[in-house]
Scaffold this active site. Structure first.
Site, mmCIF file in Angstrom:
data_model
loop_
_atom_site.group_PDB
_atom_site.id
_atom_site.type_symbol
_atom_site.label_atom_id
_atom_site.label_comp_id
_atom_site.label_asym_id
_atom_site.label_seq_id
_atom_site.Cartn_x
_atom_site.Cartn_y
_atom_site.Cartn_z
ATOM 1 N N LEU A 11 0.982 -1.320 -0.195
ATOM 2 C CA LEU A 11 0.018 -0.032 -0.010
ATOM 3 C C LEU A 11 0.816 1.255 -0.054
ATOM 4 C CD1 LEU A 11 -3.019 -1.334 2.504
ATOM 5 C CD2 LEU A 11 -2.455 -1.557 0.120
ATOM 6 N N ALA A 12 0.924 2.175 -0.996
ATOM 7 C CA ALA A 12 1.508 3.252 -1.289
ATOM 8 C C ALA A 12 0.681 4.390 -1.834
ATOM 9 C CB ALA A 12 2.694 2.684 -2.370
ATOM 10 N N GLY A 14 -0.596 6.931 0.222
ATOM 11 C CA GLY A 14 -1.024 7.963 1.181
ATOM 12 C C GLY A 14 -0.170 9.182 0.400
ATOM 13 N N ARG A 18 2.225 15.263 6.580
ATOM 14 C CA ARG A 18 3.151 15.647 7.426
ATOM 15 C C ARG A 18 4.288 15.682 7.114
ATOM 16 N NH1 ARG A 18 1.880 11.691 12.132
ATOM 17 N NH2 ARG A 18 3.607 12.488 13.362
ATOM 18 N N ASP A 108 5.446 2.727 3.407
ATOM 19 C CA ASP A 108 6.260 3.626 4.465
ATOM 20 C C ASP A 108 6.657 2.985 5.674
ATOM 21 O OD1 ASP A 108 3.882 3.164 5.841
ATOM 22 O OD2 ASP A 108 3.352 5.239 6.388
ATOM 23 N N ASN A 229 6.405 9.016 9.025
ATOM 24 C CA ASN A 229 5.345 10.215 8.722
ATOM 25 C C ASN A 229 5.852 11.430 8.540
ATOM 26 O OD1 ASN A 229 2.933 8.383 8.766
ATOM 27 N ND2 ASN A 229 3.659 8.272 10.967
ATOM 28 N N ARG A 318 32.041 7.855 -10.107
ATOM 29 C CA ARG A 318 30.618 7.845 -10.778
ATOM 30 C C ARG A 318 30.246 6.579 -11.548
ATOM 31 N NH1 ARG A 318 30.701 13.177 -13.941
ATOM 32 N NH2 ARG A 318 28.419 12.380 -14.562
ATOM 33 N N ARG A 425 52.299 21.416 -28.267
ATOM 34 C CA ARG A 425 52.115 22.813 -27.525
ATOM 35 C C ARG A 425 53.195 23.588 -28.174
ATOM 36 N NH1 ARG A 425 55.279 19.931 -22.506
ATOM 37 N NH2 ARG A 425 57.329 19.850 -23.650
#
Length: 453
Positions: A11-12, A14, A18, A108, A229, A318, A425
């Site tokens: 369940l994701a 919400g 807050r 969560d 939360n 990286r 150079r």
């Protein structure tokens, strides 16, 4: 061996009000991965046949993050947020032909342990509904688990509980395991006659008991049920994750003189007898083999360091960086998408990107692979036993043959054949006595300006 077909429902949906954020709560990062991915990973240990994520707020962003992590996941959307039972019900169509155990997790709640979920599946062989409970240090506003011996009678939300029920200290985590078809059947019976007028998933327990079915509780440590939360809770969760990761690294044979300053990602792998100095950050996707040294203030992401490597201090590796054994990457060196051969050294102030370097090659200070022409990226290839003079600009695409050299300060724009010395150079010009004359002229000019002012 014990086996059961399993489906995960995460369940994701919400909003996470807050958090005070435009980002859906479940996408806030913990150890370099969204909270939701941690929950999915815990469940993935059960080798589920199906994983269904129920998205709601920021569904497009949630879907993108989920599919990036595991393209086989089903993402369904809960348009209106009417409670946890209503959310779980959104998985019904995906699982309509599935006959096994459904486990409902929360996006969560990142710390549920795979062993805990396995214990719930085991218990589901003997009980119709299994609820994950925990002994709360401060039961506060959690739902209470009303038990009679091993049998779970019902779950009571705090605001609907009597004083006697509020005295119970074993609390509901919300995580449930149940036969999939039975779960959706029970959800159909749930009403919303409660203080919040929501459809509560825990109500399946009372409904199952009313049918004469059996429910029980599997217990876990309260730390596993930590829901997040607020941003402060997210920071506390990060600290808890890092404390565990550092402890695990010590047990794996890693030396860290200042462990509190080393930060791991959710997937960091480090071999034994590697030394990690203070203030090192591991972003996702890093593997370091044994007997390497990661020196202070280095940042590694998406890279592989083979045995005996010495990295830093102040190095940045990286994504796409692959270092063979005994490679040296020194101070203020940045590497990206680079394969570096055994024993090669890039010790100071260099950028090596989109490059392949052979073995035993030495790259002088201030060398830069000029990989970008403003539109496209280009590759630099440097062979074995090459000496690149300090401050060489390698304008890609370019190939430097084995045993070749470049002179310091060269801008190399075409291929260099093996064993050649490339110089690019302007010749040095010398004008005797000119410095003295120039200084005299400049000083006279300065004095004239001061008189004029």
């Amino acid at each position: 061996s014990f086996h059961m077909d399993i489906a995960l429902v995460v369940l994701a949906a919400g909003k996470g009000t807050r958090m005070n954020s435009d980002l859906p709560k479940v996408l806030h990062p913990l150890a370099g991965a969204p909270l939701l991915i941690h929950a999915m990973q815990a469940g993935a240990s059960l080798s589920p046949l199906h994983t269904v994520v129920v998205a709601g707020h920021g569904a497009d962003a949630v879907r993108a993050a989920v599919l990036d992590h595991d393209p086989a996941t089903h993402v369904v959307e809960q348009i209106e947020q009417l409670g946890t039972a209503h959310a779980a019900a959104q998985a019904r169509d995906t699982l309509k032909s599935f006959d096994g155990t459904a486990i409902v997790l929360f996006g969560d709640t990142p710390f549920v342990h795979p062993d805990t979920l396995a214990a719930m599946v085991q218990a589901q062989a003997d009980y119709d509904v299994v609820v994950l409970g925990f002994e709360a240090a401060d039961p506060a506003r959690y739902g209470r688990l009303v038990m009679a011996d091993d049998i779970l009678e019902k779950i009571v939300e705090f605001k609907d509980a009597t004083d006697a029920e509020r005295a119970i200290t074993i609390c509901n985590s919300g995580v449930i395991a149940c036969n999939s078809a039975l779960l959706f059947d029970l959800i159909d019976e749930i009403g919303n006659d409660n203080a919040a007028q929501e459809y509560y998933l825990p109500d399946v327990v009372g409904l199952a008991r009313a049918r004469g079915l059996k429910a029980t509780v599997v217990r876990c440590d309260e730390s596993e049920t930590l829901g997040i939360n607020t941003r402060a809770e997210l920071a506390s969760a990060e600290a808890a994750f890092q404390a565990r990761a550092r402890q695990q690294a010590f047990e794996d044979g890693v030396t860290m003189p200042a462990p509190d300053t080393v930060y791991f990602a959710f997937d960091t792998v480090i071999g034994r007898d590697t030394v990690v100095e203070p203030h090192v950050v591991f972003a996702p996707g890093v593997t370091v083999e044994s007997r390497a040294t990661i020196r202070a203030f280095s940042h590694l992401e998406g890279c592989h360091v083979a045995r005996g490597g010495v990295i830093g201090p102040y190095a940045r590796l990286r994504p796409g960086t692959e270092l063979s054994e005994n490679v040296r990457v020194g101070n203020f060196v940045e590497m990206k998408n680079a394969r570096i051969g055994t024993g090669t050294k890039v010790n100071h102030l260099s950028y090596i990107g989109d490059a392949t370097l052979g073995e035993r090659t030495n790259v002088g200070a201030g060398t830069i692979t000029c990989n970008y022409d403003g539109v496209m990226k280009h590759h630099t290839h440097i062979g074995d036993d090459v000496f690149i003079g300090s401050n060489t600009m390698l304008v890609a695409p370019v190939h430097i043959g084995d045993h070749a050299m470049t002179g310091s300060g060269s801008v190399i724009t075409s291929d260099v054949e093996p064993e050649a010395l490339a110089l690019a150079r302007a010749p040095q010009i010398e004008k005797p006595g000119m410095a003295k004359k120039l200084f005299a002229m400049l000083k006279a000019k300065k004095a004239q300006q001061q008189r004029g002012s």
